[in-house]
Design an enzyme around this catalytic site. Structure first.
Site, short mmCIF file in Angstrom:
data_model
loop_
_atom_site.label_atom_id
_atom_site.label_comp_id
_atom_site.label_asym_id
_atom_site.label_seq_id
_atom_site.Cartn_x
_atom_site.Cartn_y
_atom_site.Cartn_z
N ASN A 1 -5.85 -3.77 -5.03
CA ASN A 1 -5.74 -5.18 -4.70
C ASN A 1 -5.46 -5.95 -5.99
O ASN A 1 -6.31 -6.00 -6.89
CB ASN A 1 -7.00 -5.69 -4.03
CG ASN A 1 -7.16 -5.11 -2.63
OD1 ASN A 1 -6.20 -5.09 -1.86
ND2 ASN A 1 -8.32 -4.61 -2.31
N GLU B 1 -2.08 6.76 7.70
CA GLU B 1 -2.67 7.71 6.77
C GLU B 1 -3.84 8.41 7.44
O GLU B 1 -4.36 7.93 8.46
CB GLU B 1 -3.15 7.00 5.49
CG GLU B 1 -4.28 6.02 5.71
CD GLU B 1 -4.70 5.34 4.42
OE1 GLU B 1 -4.09 5.59 3.37
OE2 GLU B 1 -5.65 4.54 4.47
N LYS C 1 0.81 -1.21 0.00
CA LYS C 1 0.00 0.00 0.00
C LYS C 1 0.85 1.27 0.00
O LYS C 1 0.48 2.28 -0.59
CB LYS C 1 -0.93 0.02 1.22
CG LYS C 1 -2.23 -0.78 1.08
CD LYS C 1 -2.03 -2.23 0.72
CE LYS C 1 -3.32 -3.03 0.73
NZ LYS C 1 -3.09 -4.42 0.31
N HIS D 1 -13.71 -2.97 10.00
CA HIS D 1 -13.01 -2.81 8.72
C HIS D 1 -13.23 -4.00 7.79
O HIS D 1 -12.52 -4.14 6.79
CB HIS D 1 -11.50 -2.59 8.94
CG HIS D 1 -11.18 -1.51 9.91
ND1 HIS D 1 -11.50 -0.19 9.67
CD2 HIS D 1 -10.59 -1.55 11.14
CE1 HIS D 1 -11.12 0.53 10.70
NE2 HIS D 1 -10.56 -0.26 11.60
N GLU E 1 -9.26 0.85 -5.14
CA GLU E 1 -10.17 1.28 -4.08
C GLU E 1 -9.97 2.75 -3.72
O GLU E 1 -8.83 3.23 -3.68
CB GLU E 1 -10.01 0.40 -2.84
CG GLU E 1 -10.22 -1.08 -3.14
CD GLU E 1 -10.44 -1.90 -1.89
OE1 GLU E 1 -10.37 -1.33 -0.77
OE2 GLU E 1 -10.67 -3.11 -2.02
N ARG F 1 -5.59 -8.84 -7.23
CA ARG F 1 -6.18 -10.18 -7.12
C ARG F 1 -7.67 -10.06 -7.32
O ARG F 1 -8.21 -8.96 -7.47
CB ARG F 1 -5.89 -10.77 -5.74
CG ARG F 1 -6.32 -9.83 -4.60
CD ARG F 1 -6.16 -10.44 -3.24
NE ARG F 1 -6.31 -9.47 -2.17
CZ ARG F 1 -7.47 -9.02 -1.72
NH1 ARG F 1 -8.60 -9.43 -2.28
NH2 ARG F 1 -7.51 -8.14 -0.73
N GLU G 1 -5.93 1.98 -2.24
CA GLU G 1 -5.02 0.89 -2.57
C GLU G 1 -5.50 0.20 -3.83
O GLU G 1 -6.63 0.42 -4.28
CB GLU G 1 -4.96 -0.13 -1.43
CG GLU G 1 -6.31 -0.82 -1.17
CD GLU G 1 -6.32 -1.63 0.11
OE1 GLU G 1 -5.63 -1.22 1.07
OE2 GLU G 1 -7.02 -2.65 0.15
#
Length: 353
Positions: free
Chosen positions: A273, A183, A116, A218, A258, A275, A271
């Site tokens: 991903n 962040e 990230k 989360h 995202e 996958r 980020e």
């Protein structure tokens, strides 16, 4: 042509990949630790290979054992699923170095985006360095992996050091990588993601948005496609940023970019991903596609059409979570004995939709 696929994973995602493989006439190979010997994904595969041990660190996170299992089973391709080694560039290289087909993005793209911190730098976003009171609240987040693990919201500066330590330990146990970063925490922002798919011939499909804002610890609870209520200008910006991320990294295969979107429409890159996502079925439903089948085609070198299919309708996915109310609602495992889904037509007629 791919004739046999080992899925370097377990549970739902292994079963999902096996389903498409069966439809395509592709032989399937499962992996299992000792506690997972009788798991559903093991029973659904054509062949299962035991990884001796009980913990993920000793089994599913051992790239050398997974590659050896694929070779011993006669597989010619490896699908990483999500979690575990799915965003590990070293594992991707080990698969290809062994002469196997890697059903995922190039290791270089994984290295650029799976961390990230590096992904944010590539997209022009820098994590926080020295955190002060004026920066609060902040989010401590694992640089590798996902699924809400290795994440902590910090509202008091005195709590930061302890939460960073806890996040590192959790990330190391879950992903084999204890790197974390800090962040800004966007209060009330919508979690919106964009599904992408790219081939080896330079074609990139941007397959709509998904809203994943409703979360618990989360972890996403409700996911829907397309994300409702986005202004056309915001959607266009998200599409452009997602395609830019793909082209900047030479991306191949399925991935998800995202963002956090504020009430005012500002989009903050979170980020990428590298996958397949848990929530990929809502995109499949709206676009009428099979993302796993497309992953396989791309891994075989086939080209995508110039444009993706047109989207139709709306799809919602709900995840089930097991928690123990006697232990402060901590996550818990258990057996699901019954699931009741109300008849949609009757619920609509009664005003309960």
């Amino acid at each position: 042509m791919i004739s046999s696929v080992l899925v370097a994973n377990r549970g739902e995602i292994a079963c999902r990949v096996f389903r498409t493989c069966r439809e395509l006439g592709i032989r399937t190979v499962a992996l299992h630790s000792d506690p997972d010997a009788d798991a559903l994904h093991v029973r659904e595969a054509d062949l299962a290979v035991r990884l001796p041990g009980a913990t993920p660190a000793d089994t599913y996170l051992r790239a050398d054992l997974v590659v050896k299992a694929a070779l011993d089973a006669g597989a010619d391709a490896v699908h990483p699923g999500y979690g575990f080694l799915s965003e590990n560039a070293g594992f991707a290289r080990a698969v290809t170095d062994a002469g196997l087909v890697w059903i995922g993005p190039p290791p270089e793209a994984i290295e650029a985006m799976a961390s990230k911190t590096r992904a944010k730098e590539l997209m022009g976003v820098a994590p926080l360095g020295e955190v002060t009171e004026s920066d609060l609240p902040v989010l401590v987040k694992a640089a590798a992996g996902g699924g809400g693990r290795g994440m902590r919201v910090v509202r008091e500066l005195a709590d930061l050091e302890g939460e960073v330590t806890a996040a590192r330990a959790e990330a190391l146990a879950a992903f084999g990588d204890g790197e974390v970063f800090v962040e800004p925490y966007v209060e009330g922002g919508r979690h919106v993601e964009v599904q992408v798919l790219a081939d080896t011939h330079g074609t990139v499909w941007v397959l709509g948005t998904r809203d994943c804002s409703l979360q618990r610890r989360h972890q996403k609870v409700i996911e829907e496609a397309p994300a409702p209520g986005l202004a056309s200008g915001v959607t266009a910006h998200l599409y452009e940023a997602a395609e830019r991320a793909c082209r900047a990294t030479g991306y191949v295969g399925a991935g998800t970019v995202e963002f956090l979107v504020t009430d005012g429409g500002a989009a903050h890159f979170l980020e990428m991903n590298t996958r397949l996502q848990v929530e990929h079925p809502v995109t499949e439903a709206v676009f009428g596609i099979d993302l796993v089948a497309l992953q396989l085609r791309i891994a075989e070198g086939e080209a995508l059409a110039d444009e993706p299919p047109a989207p139709h309708g709306h799809a919602v996915e709900a995840r089930l979570y097991a928690e123990d109310p006697a232990a402060a609602f901590a996550p818990q495992t258990g057996v699901l004995h019954r699931l009741r889904v109300p008849d949609a037509r009757r619920a609509t007629a009664q005003g309960h939709c």
